[in-house]
Design an enzyme around this catalytic site. Structure first.
Site, mmCIF file in Angstrom:
data_model
loop_
_atom_site.group_PDB
_atom_site.id
_atom_site.type_symbol
_atom_site.label_atom_id
_atom_site.label_comp_id
_atom_site.label_asym_id
_atom_site.label_seq_id
_atom_site.Cartn_x
_atom_site.Cartn_y
_atom_site.Cartn_z
ATOM 1 N N ARG A 53 -12.952 -0.768 47.150
ATOM 2 C CA ARG A 53 -13.189 -1.928 46.292
ATOM 3 C C ARG A 53 -14.613 -1.904 45.749
ATOM 4 N NH1 ARG A 53 -15.151 -6.539 48.219
ATOM 5 N NH2 ARG A 53 -14.152 -6.262 50.253
ATOM 6 N N TYR A 106 -6.291 -11.819 20.778
ATOM 7 C CA TYR A 106 -5.163 -11.674 21.693
ATOM 8 C C TYR A 106 -4.888 -13.005 22.383
ATOM 9 C CZ TYR A 106 -2.783 -10.372 26.030
ATOM 10 O OH TYR A 106 -1.920 -10.316 27.094
#
Length: 385
Positions: A53, A106
């Site tokens: 991560r 978008y």
């Protein structure tokens, strides 16, 4: 391997962050499919790697490519384009801040701010990003972010990035440019004054409709530190496999986008004047309102074309039933051609807002097939209306 800054786009795309494996000599770097890394004693991280991560060699390789190609110093690869956008918003804003967004973007971007961030004290309004006076009039004392998509989705408007960057900076706002449609091959917003570039790498950068990802790139070290912390703390990272696929795809971005541009222009020109088509939106057409700006600001005009049907929404819905090569699907930027009905698909979330998409509009993602075949497909479908 690091390419020279004087090297051309494709040279950097192929070599930056893509050195051969030092142990085996493999030309292509391996995929580091691991969640964690052995430490040489507590805190003794090998090459800085602790947990995927926080960092992974496959993701780092991609990030080096992206930073190089966008002309930035720091890049971050995320699990999706919206995850990248969310991290930028988290890194830059606090309650009471105002985001001014283009009014043709978008639908998911608008939804992210209007449905999620407004609940946490962020203000949102929109303006036509292709109209500098409209943007100037919409700025507020609390405006801290100017969000621009160019070319815009789905009406293919082109915004003047240097002028908008100057306007935004004069007002104390961070300027964010969504470069998904143009790609770093056609346009590099950081060099035109933007502070941050975001991408859905799912689209042209990935290019093969086989991955989902996003990216944020900047040349501001302080902002990069904040974005990096958000990525680490929230954890919306690109997987090693998707990062490796994206690195693979970046190496052919230039040649693919050249073909996308050539095909899209041929398709757009073939639609002009057709009796079933009331409007064609493509920056490469000489009568596009921002054609001259696009020619000045971009290397090419892109692979996206939108058209409006003279028969309105019924004609749009009928046409998508009859295309053979243009497959009905969301997304864009892959090697295959797609057709989308934004009103009910990508932009359904903005119905009833100032971003509502015309119901007679179709968006074409023009792929890498033979242009003549694509034109024939559209003509036979139009002939059925």
């Amino acid at each position: 391997m690091t390419a020279s800054t004087s090297d051309g786009f494709s040279t950097r795309a192929i070599h930056d962050g893509q050195g051969f494996d030092p142990r085996t000599g493999a030309v292509i770097p391996p995929i580091f499919m691991t969640s964690t890394f052995v430490q040489d004693g507590v805190g003794g991280f090998r090459d800085g790697y602790e947990y995927s991560r926080g960092g992974n060699p496959s993701r780092d390789a991609l990030q080096q490519q992206l930073a190089s190609l966008e002309g930035g110093t720091h890049a971050f690869a995320f699990g999706s384009g919206l995850a990248a956008e969310d991290a930028v918003l988290r890194a830059a804003l606090q309650p009471g801040d105002h985001v001014l967004m283009g009014n043709d973007v978008y639908g998911g971007t608008h939804r992210l701010v209007s449905k999620i961030w407004e609940r946490w004290g962020i203000e949102l309004s929109t303006a036509d990003a292709s109209d500098l006076d409209a943007v100037r009039a919409a700025m507020r004392p609390s405006t801290r972010m100017l969000w621009v998509e160019t070319p815009s989705n789905p009406l293919m408007k082109v915004a003047d990035l240097p002028a908008l960057a100057e306007l935004g900076h004069d007002a104390g706002a961070l300027v964010v440019a969504d470069n998904t449609f143009a790609t770093p091959y056609l346009q590099q917003p950081l060099g035109l004054g933007a502070d941050v570039v975001v991408h859905s790498t799912t689209k042209y950068i990935g290019g093969h409709s086989d991955l989902v990802g996003g990216a944020a790139i900047t040349g501001d070290a302080e902002l990069a530190e904040r974005i990096g912390f958000q990525q680490f703390a929230v954890g919306a990272v690109n997987s090693p496999f998707d990062a490796w696929l994206t690195s693979r795809s970046l190496k052919t971005l230039a040649v693919r986008v050249e073909r996308h541009c050539t095909n899209a222009r041929a398709v757009a020109e073939s639609l002009v004047g057709h009796p079933a088509v009331s409007a064609v939106h493509y920056p490469g057409l000489p009568d596009h309102p921002q054609h001259a700006l696009a020619a000045r600001q971009m290397r090419g005009f892109g692979g996206m074309v939108s058209l409006q049907l003279a028969g309105g929404a019924p004609a749009a819905l009928e046409l998508v039933r009859h295309t053979r090569l243009f497959q009905l699907a969301e997304s864009l930027g892959g090697v295959e051609s797609l057709v989308c009905y934004p009103s009910e698909m990508t932009h359904a979330s903005v119905r009833g807002t100032e971003l509502e998409v015309p119901a007679d509009l179709l968006r074409l993602s023009v792929g890498l097939e033979e242009a003549d075949d694509l034109i024939a497909d559209l003509r036979q479908a139009l002939g059925r209306l």
